[in-house]
Scaffold this active site. Structure first.
Site, PDB file in Angstrom:
ATOM      1  N   SER A   1      -5.566   6.528   0.592  1.00  0.00           N
ATOM      2  CA  SER A   1      -4.824   6.964   2.150  1.00  0.00           C
ATOM      3  C   SER A   1      -5.315   6.694   3.183  1.00  0.00           C
ATOM      4  O   SER A   1      -6.818   6.591   3.724  1.00  0.00           O
ATOM      5  CB  SER A   1      -3.848   7.730   2.157  1.00  0.00           C
ATOM      6  OG  SER A   1      -3.311   8.254   3.288  1.00  0.00           O
TER       7      SER A   1
ATOM      8  N   TYR B   1      -1.117   1.541   6.860  1.00  0.00           N
ATOM      9  CA  TYR B   1       0.251   2.258   7.434  1.00  0.00           C
ATOM     10  C   TYR B   1      -0.230   1.420   8.667  1.00  0.00           C
ATOM     11  O   TYR B   1      -1.507   2.099   9.182  1.00  0.00           O
ATOM     12  CB  TYR B   1       0.119   3.852   7.564  1.00  0.00           C
ATOM     13  CG  TYR B   1       0.984   4.849   6.930  1.00  0.00           C
ATOM     14  CD1 TYR B   1       2.045   4.979   6.652  1.00  0.00           C
ATOM     15  CD2 TYR B   1       0.482   5.645   6.480  1.00  0.00           C
ATOM     16  CE1 TYR B   1       3.189   4.873   5.505  1.00  0.00           C
ATOM     17  CE2 TYR B   1       1.248   6.446   5.355  1.00  0.00           C
ATOM     18  CZ  TYR B   1       2.034   5.864   5.012  1.00  0.00           C
ATOM     19  OH  TYR B   1       3.052   6.721   3.950  1.00  0.00           O
TER      20      TYR B   1
ATOM     21  N   THR C   1       1.690  -0.397   2.956  1.00  0.00           N
ATOM     22  CA  THR C   1       2.909   0.708   2.627  1.00  0.00           C
ATOM     23  C   THR C   1       4.444   0.227   3.156  1.00  0.00           C
ATOM     24  O   THR C   1       4.315   0.485   4.508  1.00  0.00           O
ATOM     25  CB  THR C   1       2.522   2.693   2.729  1.00  0.00           C
ATOM     26  OG1 THR C   1       1.664   2.451   1.908  1.00  0.00           O
ATOM     27  CG2 THR C   1       3.728   3.394   2.751  1.00  0.00           C
TER      28      THR C   1
ATOM     29  N   HIS D   1       8.307   6.197  -3.303  1.00  0.00           N
ATOM     30  CA  HIS D   1       7.000   6.918  -2.197  1.00  0.00           C
ATOM     31  C   HIS D   1       7.131   8.669  -2.721  1.00  0.00           C
ATOM     32  O   HIS D   1       7.221   9.731  -2.204  1.00  0.00           O
ATOM     33  CB  HIS D   1       7.843   7.155  -0.803  1.00  0.00           C
ATOM     34  CG  HIS D   1       6.459   7.101   0.027  1.00  0.00           C
ATOM     35  ND1 HIS D   1       6.095   5.919   0.928  1.00  0.00           N
ATOM     36  CD2 HIS D   1       5.907   8.508   0.294  1.00  0.00           C
ATOM     37  CE1 HIS D   1       5.096   6.971   1.677  1.00  0.00           C
ATOM     38  NE2 HIS D   1       4.877   8.537   1.552  1.00  0.00           N
TER      39      HIS D   1
ATOM     40  N   LYS E   1       3.709  -1.722  -1.326  1.00  0.00           N
ATOM     41  CA  LYS E   1       3.622  -0.651  -1.651  1.00  0.00           C
ATOM     42  C   LYS E   1       5.236   0.113  -1.491  1.00  0.00           C
ATOM     43  O   LYS E   1       5.273   0.472  -0.324  1.00  0.00           O
ATOM     44  CB  LYS E   1       3.282   0.312  -1.740  1.00  0.00           C
ATOM     45  CG  LYS E   1       3.690   2.295  -2.697  1.00  0.00           C
ATOM     46  CD  LYS E   1       2.220   2.189  -2.224  1.00  0.00           C
ATOM     47  CE  LYS E   1       2.238   3.830  -2.811  1.00  0.00           C
ATOM     48  NZ  LYS E   1       3.334   4.795  -2.178  1.00  0.00           N
TER      49      LYS E   1
END
Ligand SMILES: Cc1cc2nc3c(=O)[nH]c(=O)nc-3n(C[C@H](O)[C@H](O)[C@H](O)COP(=O)(O)O)c2cc1C
Ligand SMILES: CCCCCCC(=O)C(=O)O
Length: 404
Positions: free
Chosen positions: A147, A175, A201, A294, A270
């Site tokens: 992440s 992100y 994402t 999510h 995603k």
């Protein structure tokens, strides 16, 4: 560790743990980890070990958590339709990803999970958590997605694991932040240090309304940081404040083109829940799609992912992109249903956090091992010798007993 406490156990948690222990001792199990037989067993024990705010951050979903429940419950509306007298003496679960860029031993990968440091049971080295998860994934020959909000920097996750496992497969979850220079730097850094793809994402223009963690005043413990984004949390700032201050809600398909122009790595989107967006992802050159809500943490009342999957598969199955899915996968039979429905592989998040909390690297390995074993058994008992042979003929829509 600072953020852990034994005081917050509720009497029902204690009862469940006692029952789990009791159950295992009845079976003659020698010690606790041996008797954790499934993902829910790991969940129950992890709940007793985490602080209440951390537990609620990890476990809960948005609003009324309708989709959270649906993600797991929808699997029950699909039943298996086994074939018999098939030679299943050798089950093959090896799976190629991204046109052979990676091969994993079984089609279960680790989904990106922020802030794993709170689940790290071994005290002071705050960089231990994501490293342990990465080592567990590598030693099980599967893939981890790291992440953007990891509590260990992307370099510090990949470098040590690659020493022992030179071929360890890791992707970087991105992100897209308002500062595009920082976004580009993150992507280039990920490419340079050996990540195999960028997972962008796209379902988080803002953070979902997660009431249980708000009630618990969840925020990142002081001993942890978010080094990829150089985010330092200020006093009184919630993680939702931090998220809105850095994440760019203007993100759109043009940015996907821009991302492709700044890296040679494959781009995976995603957070796809509609066939229209899946088609757009293909048009914009994405190498794969992750069907995801999510973990029901963003918009409540969306479809469960296993229900969203078939129309997406039907829309893009001949376009040469991999389709992966996550959300509520807790059993090997859930994995089998996803693969039969047309997904190439699945990802799991919360089960990994439970394994990490209970027993660090070993716990993550055990969780992956449990799912792998259950999946192999489900294939065997369904009469499927090779993952490539999975298809919808093995599935029934339960309520109507109709073929999918
Ligand atoms: C605690 C937690 C943190 C997460 N952090 C991220 C993240 O940083 N980036 C992301 O794309 N998804 C994140 N997710 C979503 C997961 O990647 C995944 O889509 C979802 O949780 C899968 O469902 P499952 O938890 O039921 O397996 C997170 C999920 C959880 C539970
Ligand atoms: C400021 C940190 C916010 C992390 C959000 C990570 C995430 O995607 C999640 O579901 O939680």
């Amino acid at each position: 560790m600072e953020n852990r406490s034994d005081k917050k156990d509720t009497s029902s948690d204690k009862r469940e743990l006692h029952q789990a222990r009791q159950g295992a001792s009845n079976l003659g199990a020698p010690h606790l980890p041996e008797m954790l037989l499934n993902i829910e067993d790991y969940h129950k024990v992890a709940k007793t070990k985490l602080t209440k705010p951390a537990y609620h951050y990890y476990a809960n979903g948005a609003d009324d958590q309708v989709t959270l429940k649906d993600n797991t419950e929808s699997f029950k509306d699909i039943r298996l339709r086994p074939r018999v007298l098939v030679d299943v003496s050798n089950i093959n679960t090896k799976t190629n990803l991204l046109s052979g860029r990676h091969t994993i031993d079984f089609p279960i990968m680790i989904a990106p999970c922020a802030m794993q440091g709170m689940a790290w049971p071994h005290g002071n080295d705050n960089r231990g958590a994501e490293r342990a998860t990465a080592r567990a994934a590598a030693s099980m020959n599967t893939l981890m997605v790291v992440s953007s909000f990891s509590t260990t920097s992307m370099q510090e996750v990949i470098q040590p694991v690659r020493k022992d496992h030179p071929n360890a497969a890791l992707w970087y979850q991105l992100y897209v932040v308002k500062d595009r220079k920082l976004t580009e730097d993150m992507v280039k850094k990920a490419e340079k240090c050996g990540y195999g793809a960028i997972v962008v994402t796209v379902d988080a223009s803002g953070i979902g309304n997660r009431e249980p963690e708000i009630r618990e005043h969840f925020k990142l413990p002081q001993n942890l940081s978010l080094p990829n984004l150089i985010v330092k949390t200020k006093d009184g700032e919630t993680h939702s404040d931090v998220f809105s201050s850095v994440i760019d809600p203007s993100l759109n398909w043009k940015d996907v083109d821009w991302l492709r122009s700044v890296t040679h790595l494959p781009i995976i989107v995603k957070g796809i829940l509609s066939s229209e967006d899946a088609v757009l992802a293909v048009k914009h050159g994405c190498a794969a799609i992750i069907v995801s809500n999510h973990g029901a943490r963003q918009l409540d009342m969306v479809q469960s992912t296993i229900d969203a999957l078939p129309s997406i598969v039907d829309a893009v199955k001949d376009c040469g992109v991999d389709i992966y899915v996550d959300g509520g996968i807790r059993r090997g039979t859930d994995v089998l249903k996803c693969i039969c429905m047309g997904a190439k592989a699945v990802l799991v998040a919360r089960p990994i956090l439970w394994g990490l909390t209970v027993d660090g690297e070993e716990g993550v390995k055990k969780v992956l091992g449990l799912l792998k074993k259950e999946f192999e058994k489900a294939m065997m008992l369904c009469g499927i010798q090779d993952v490539k042979d999975c298809n919808r003929d093995y599935l029934l829509r339960y309520n109507k007993y109709s073929k999918l």
